[in-house]
Design a protein around this motif. Structure first.
Motif: not given
Length: 133
Positions: A81-109
């Motif tokens: 919460p201090s950096i407004g982020a979370l670590s998660a394990r996501v299905d590779i097929a969900d990455l495009d939908a995650l990147a399209a989400n307006p609530a998301v700033l960035s997704v990093s490995s």
């Protein structure tokens, strides 16, 4: 040009434009993904990815709900919460939908980070000498 060709040409142009819109949107959204994730998508891997997702200010709870609600097996590992982020394990097929989400700033490995010097010995490479190489 025959009358038939004249009537089909605008249809082909319209179809090409409509098909190009999702491609352009996907390319724009993929700017939110780092190089390692882009490489994973291009490789065709099907394995889940460990990622760090940064959210827009005030959107961390909504992002958390989105990840847990869709039922694809994405799991939140740690909240930051201090950096407004979370670590998660996501299905590779969900990455495009995650990147399209307006609530998301960035997704990093969420890559493993390892030290390169042994603190128990006086020898070993210093950070400065390694960076000069």
């Amino acid at each position: 040009m025959t009358p038939h060709t004249r009537s089909i040409t605008p249809l082909i142009v319209l179809l090409a434009a409509v098909l190009a819109i999702p491609c352009a949107a996907q390319a724009q959204n993929r700017r939110k993904l780092d190089r390692a994730l882009l490489k994973a998508l291009e490789s065709g891997t099907t394995s889940a990815q460990s990622v760090i997702i940064r959210a827009q200010v005030g959107q961390l709870a909504a992002l958390k709900n989105t990840l847990t609600a869709h039922g694809h097996g994405d799991t939140i590992e740690v909240e930051h919460p201090s950096i407004g982020a979370l670590s998660a394990r996501v299905d590779i097929a969900d990455l495009d939908a995650l990147a399209a989400n307006p609530a998301v700033l960035s997704v990093s490995s969420n890559a493993a980070v390892k030290g390169f010097a042994n603190p128990n010995t006086g020898s070993g490479s210093s950070a400065a000498s390694v960076l000069r190489m």
